[in-house]
Design a protein around this motif. Structure first.
Motif, mmCIF file in Angstrom:
data_model
loop_
_atom_site.group_PDB
_atom_site.id
_atom_site.type_symbol
_atom_site.label_atom_id
_atom_site.label_comp_id
_atom_site.label_asym_id
_atom_site.label_seq_id
_atom_site.Cartn_x
_atom_site.Cartn_y
_atom_site.Cartn_z
ATOM 1 N N VAL A 184 -13.569 17.136 -27.941
ATOM 2 C CA VAL A 184 -13.757 17.576 -26.295
ATOM 3 C C VAL A 184 -15.089 17.225 -26.184
ATOM 4 C CG1 VAL A 184 -13.388 19.202 -24.473
ATOM 5 C CG2 VAL A 184 -11.905 19.178 -26.698
ATOM 6 N N PHE A 185 -15.396 16.221 -24.865
ATOM 7 C CA PHE A 185 -16.604 15.992 -24.616
ATOM 8 C C PHE A 185 -16.904 16.691 -23.102
ATOM 9 C CE2 PHE A 185 -16.243 13.380 -28.086
ATOM 10 C CZ PHE A 185 -17.459 13.030 -28.537
ATOM 11 N N VAL A 186 -17.807 17.599 -23.263
ATOM 12 C CA VAL A 186 -18.244 18.191 -21.785
ATOM 13 C C VAL A 186 -19.372 17.745 -21.307
ATOM 14 C CG1 VAL A 186 -18.503 20.352 -20.793
ATOM 15 C CG2 VAL A 186 -17.156 20.491 -22.625
ATOM 16 N N GLY A 187 -19.014 16.786 -20.280
ATOM 17 C CA GLY A 187 -20.103 15.867 -19.788
ATOM 18 C C GLY A 187 -19.879 14.585 -20.404
ATOM 19 N N ALA A 188 -19.843 13.670 -19.649
ATOM 20 C CA ALA A 188 -19.268 12.308 -19.990
ATOM 21 C C ALA A 188 -20.194 11.196 -19.268
ATOM 22 C CB ALA A 188 -17.830 11.622 -19.392
ATOM 23 N N GLY A 189 -21.502 11.692 -19.346
ATOM 24 C CA GLY A 189 -22.556 10.919 -18.706
ATOM 25 C C GLY A 189 -23.221 10.056 -19.780
ATOM 26 N N GLY A 190 -24.807 9.970 -19.712
ATOM 27 C CA GLY A 190 -25.318 8.912 -20.808
ATOM 28 C C GLY A 190 -25.122 9.321 -22.141
ATOM 29 N N ILE A 191 -25.183 10.554 -22.567
ATOM 30 C CA ILE A 191 -24.746 10.906 -23.964
ATOM 31 C C ILE A 191 -23.327 11.102 -24.336
ATOM 32 C CG2 ILE A 191 -25.072 12.606 -25.741
ATOM 33 C CD1 ILE A 191 -27.651 11.524 -25.408
ATOM 34 N N GLY A 192 -22.605 11.560 -23.253
ATOM 35 C CA GLY A 192 -21.122 11.800 -23.501
ATOM 36 C C GLY A 192 -20.254 10.557 -23.609
ATOM 37 N N GLY A 193 -20.555 9.818 -22.632
ATOM 38 C CA GLY A 193 -19.999 8.357 -22.732
ATOM 39 C C GLY A 193 -19.967 7.655 -23.822
ATOM 40 N N PHE A 194 -21.184 7.591 -24.716
ATOM 41 C CA PHE A 194 -21.131 7.279 -26.222
ATOM 42 C C PHE A 194 -20.368 7.931 -26.829
ATOM 43 C CE2 PHE A 194 -24.951 5.172 -23.943
ATOM 44 C CZ PHE A 194 -24.551 3.924 -23.909
ATOM 45 N N GLY A 195 -20.343 9.125 -26.938
ATOM 46 C CA GLY A 195 -19.705 10.095 -27.724
ATOM 47 C C GLY A 195 -18.292 9.837 -27.881
ATOM 48 N N VAL A 196 -17.784 9.911 -26.593
ATOM 49 C CA VAL A 196 -16.371 9.689 -26.323
ATOM 50 C C VAL A 196 -15.841 8.446 -27.185
ATOM 51 C CG1 VAL A 196 -14.605 8.831 -24.734
ATOM 52 C CG2 VAL A 196 -15.925 10.877 -24.164
ATOM 53 N N GLN A 197 -16.717 7.375 -27.026
ATOM 54 C CA GLN A 197 -16.313 5.925 -27.734
ATOM 55 C C GLN A 197 -16.454 6.390 -29.112
ATOM 56 O OE1 GLN A 197 -17.778 2.389 -25.801
ATOM 57 N NE2 GLN A 197 -19.117 3.542 -24.899
ATOM 58 N N ILE A 198 -17.553 6.912 -29.644
ATOM 59 C CA ILE A 198 -17.828 6.910 -31.156
ATOM 60 C C ILE A 198 -16.476 7.979 -31.634
ATOM 61 C CG2 ILE A 198 -19.162 7.966 -32.950
ATOM 62 C CD1 ILE A 198 -21.282 7.816 -30.930
ATOM 63 N N ALA A 199 -16.198 9.160 -31.078
ATOM 64 C CA ALA A 199 -14.998 9.904 -31.370
ATOM 65 C C ALA A 199 -13.672 9.126 -31.371
ATOM 66 C CB ALA A 199 -14.964 11.106 -30.657
ATOM 67 N N ALA A 200 -13.448 8.311 -30.181
ATOM 68 C CA ALA A 200 -12.330 7.588 -30.241
ATOM 69 C C ALA A 200 -12.131 6.458 -31.465
ATOM 70 C CB ALA A 200 -12.216 6.889 -29.011
ATOM 71 N N ALA A 201 -13.371 5.930 -31.706
ATOM 72 C CA ALA A 201 -13.310 4.736 -32.551
ATOM 73 C C ALA A 201 -13.003 5.435 -34.012
ATOM 74 C CB ALA A 201 -14.864 4.242 -32.628
ATOM 75 N N LEU A 202 -13.361 6.567 -34.208
ATOM 76 C CA LEU A 202 -13.002 7.226 -35.493
ATOM 77 C C LEU A 202 -11.645 7.935 -35.529
ATOM 78 C CD1 LEU A 202 -16.316 9.353 -36.016
ATOM 79 C CD2 LEU A 202 -15.628 7.269 -37.277
ATOM 80 N N GLY A 203 -10.983 7.864 -34.562
ATOM 81 C CA GLY A 203 -9.392 7.852 -34.507
ATOM 82 C C GLY A 203 -9.060 9.295 -34.046
ATOM 83 N N ALA A 204 -9.943 10.111 -33.296
ATOM 84 C CA ALA A 204 -9.805 11.323 -32.881
ATOM 85 C C ALA A 204 -8.953 11.294 -31.592
ATOM 86 C CB ALA A 204 -10.988 12.147 -32.880
ATOM 87 N N ALA A 205 -8.268 12.157 -31.163
ATOM 88 C CA ALA A 205 -7.672 12.343 -29.864
ATOM 89 C C ALA A 205 -8.731 12.959 -28.940
ATOM 90 C CB ALA A 205 -6.599 13.190 -29.835
ATOM 91 N N VAL A 206 -9.363 12.197 -27.785
ATOM 92 C CA VAL A 206 -10.523 12.509 -27.157
ATOM 93 C C VAL A 206 -10.316 12.975 -25.629
ATOM 94 C CG1 VAL A 206 -12.789 11.714 -26.276
ATOM 95 C CG2 VAL A 206 -11.955 11.007 -28.311
ATOM 96 N N VAL A 207 -10.551 14.184 -25.292
ATOM 97 C CA VAL A 207 -10.779 14.788 -23.925
ATOM 98 C C VAL A 207 -12.056 14.551 -23.439
ATOM 99 C CG1 VAL A 207 -10.472 16.798 -22.563
ATOM 100 C CG2 VAL A 207 -9.057 16.704 -24.945
#
Lengths: 363, 363
Positions: free
Chosen positions: B186-209
């Motif tokens: 779960v990423f709280v904040g999808a801005g400068g940092i969160g936007g990349f975090g979401v991609q990394i977590a998804a690339a690692l196969g996690a289910a991402v919120v």
């Protein structure tokens, strides 16, 4: 009231257990109940002693709900002898044991992932079913920690009850922190939990600081491992005192290892304020109170705050060994009271009138 | 202003760097300074691009002190080409690189213990010395991350500047969390940092919120890996929404992996409220604001809250590989501006007027 039972694996229909039931917030009643049929994996423990924990006070006086509805016999720090056992647990008959405060199912995702402390099917005596403020208690045999028949001089099976939480919970917090001889360990709160934490950390070779508001507790902590004892009421700058101690200690560990063992809001504030680069903060004590803090300090300091809900049963034998080897002293930190005085003892603990951890012993 | 330099290992006395200096809180001035003699382990980077970070805004407008006194050129997300190098760093000449935002000394107790992010001798461009809002910057060669000359279509060396913090900081937080395909992130904040975090977590196969208050950011997060996007302004019960998503995801990971990437007090409150049994909360964003919380929840949930001060340089090549392999998309999350407009861009970032992470590019 029957206090001796024939050691057998069948349930005697005439046997009863006498215990103090919590009936409603702040209200207790003694009850004598027959011991029901055992499941194959269950045992009946003849209680030698049951420690009184802060958690019991929460259940009894502060409205913290137990998972099993009231009335319920509290008490989750139990040591005793197995007097009856179900089919699959017969090997335990006549053995002395410590009952883990939290007994995981051993079979779920969490248990199989090595995270038994968050097992959702976990069993906690005095929370999920009647606990140890009684003459007998029925528990699962899973995870029981065997205690040798011969104990070192001055130590009784009753006193070992406090291993099941007061010793093992800080033990697990210390284990997770990765504490080594190169570390400085700070305990905020040198009471029931912190007093044992101080000893464990010192036994592992760390340089130990104890912080409390009670001079007697600090004196005891100093006698049992704390190289520095700070009275938070008298020390104007706890942070500086800890820093200069760490500097002089010559330890090369990365970051302080801080253990919040007071279970108070003030203690948590102090503990959080001690965060510095690479620090590890273990939340061992519990309080329902909120505190105000700059959570981003964890980021700025590359620090970790971690809680542990008890201790996995497989760590109990290690903690017990430290007690039996005389590396953790229990006797100076506990006081034994008859189970018959349970009501008064709980009241006294609630009002912070006892200096040591109380252990209730059926007569 | 000189933008091309002969690739050489000696310092040309006539070469100057032009950059925007922070003179005092909220006050800037352009300055042109000669490039001084290099130490043996230093290099001069011709800046291709420098990302604008929340930390720069703190330094520039919020009174957060830089470690080097003002005036100082800010900017710590730097990519560029090495145009000069000291004796021990000659191999870097002509290479394209990403400069780590935090460069550890490599030699102290912390570095040797595998904790380089808390090295006390660490060097951060734009904090310990002039940074990347300039045509050239002088940095240690230690930890430079080499970038291939040929980049995938649409990607420029300038854009890769954001790897040095906006990508690597959540990358390190995710690495430390032990995120796997069995987890819900779960990423709280999808801005400068969160936007990349979401991609990394998804690339690692996690289910991402992804949780944010900005519909456009959430749309972008959905397009790049978030399976569930929640607008905190519109969703009455974020906690329940996350829980039911986690339940339906069929993942067997133990506890939520929560990443606070907003750097706001409200975001931290949301992130902390999502704690449940076995949860891991990573504090990735920064705010100086305090929040009120029940710290004991960490104990009750057997949970961990962890911060990371940037990312060790040895992890940069791994993060960069994910970018070059197209597993992390940078282009949709950045906007490029001429360095000459640095003052206006900083002002716009300060007032939250930009939707994407700004990269300043010398012309």
């Amino acid at each position: 009231m029957t206090t001796t039972l024939p050691a057998q694996s069948a349930c005697s229909t005439s046997t009863t257990s006498k215990g103090l039931r919590l009936v409603a917030k702040g209200q207790f009643a003694w009850a004598e109940t027959p011991l029901r049929e055992l499941s194959p994996g269950e045992v009946i423990v003849e209680v030698a002693g049951c420690g009184v924990c802060h958690t019991d006070i929460g259940f009894a006086y502060e409205g913290v709900p137990t998972r099993h509805s009231l009335p319920l016999i509290l008490g989750h720090e139990i040591a005793g002898r197995i007097v009856m056992a179900g089919e699959q647990a017969r090997k335990w008959i006549r053995h002395s044991v410590i009952v883990p405060a939290v007994i995981p199912c051993g079979d779920c995702d969490a248990c199989r992932s090595g995270r038994p402390t968050i097992c959702r099917k976990q069993f906690m005596p005095g929370n999920d079913a009647d606990g140890g403020f009684a003459t007998y208690v029925r528990v699962p045999a899973r995870g029981l920690c065997p205690v040798p028949d011969e104990l070192p001089k001055g130590l009784t099976l009753a006193m070992l009850s406090v291993v099941a939480d007061a010793v093992t919970t800080p033990y697990e917090a210390i284990r997770r922190s990765g504490l080594s001889v190169e570390d400085v360990a700070v305990f905020v709160g040198a009471g029931g939990i912190g007093g044992f934490g101080v000893q464990i950390a010192a036994a592992l070779g760390a340089a130990v600081v104890a912080i409390d508001v009670d001079a007697d507790r600090l004196e005891l902590a100093s006698a049992y491992g704390a190289a520095l004892a700070l009275n938070a009421r008298e020390c104007a700058d706890v942070k500086s005192a800890v820093r200069s101690f760490a500097k002089q200690s010559g330890r090369h560990g990365i970051g302080l290892k801080i253990f919040e063992t007071s279970g108070t809001a003030a203690g948590q504030q102090t503990a959080f304020s001690l965060l510095g680069p690479g620090a590890h903060l273990a939340i061992v004590g519990y309080t329902a109170q909120k505190i105000e803090l700059r959570l981003s300090n964890l980021m700025a300091f590359d620090a970790t705050a971690q809680g542990n809900w008890g201790c996995p049963p497989d760590q109990y034998p290690n903690a017990l060994s430290m007690v039996l080897e005389g590396r953790i002293h229990i006797q100076p930190f506990v006081e034994v009271h008859p189970l018959g005085e349970a009501r008064q003892v709980l009241e006294a603990v609630h009002h912070h009138q006892l200096r040591r951890r109380a252990v209730l012993v059926p007569q």
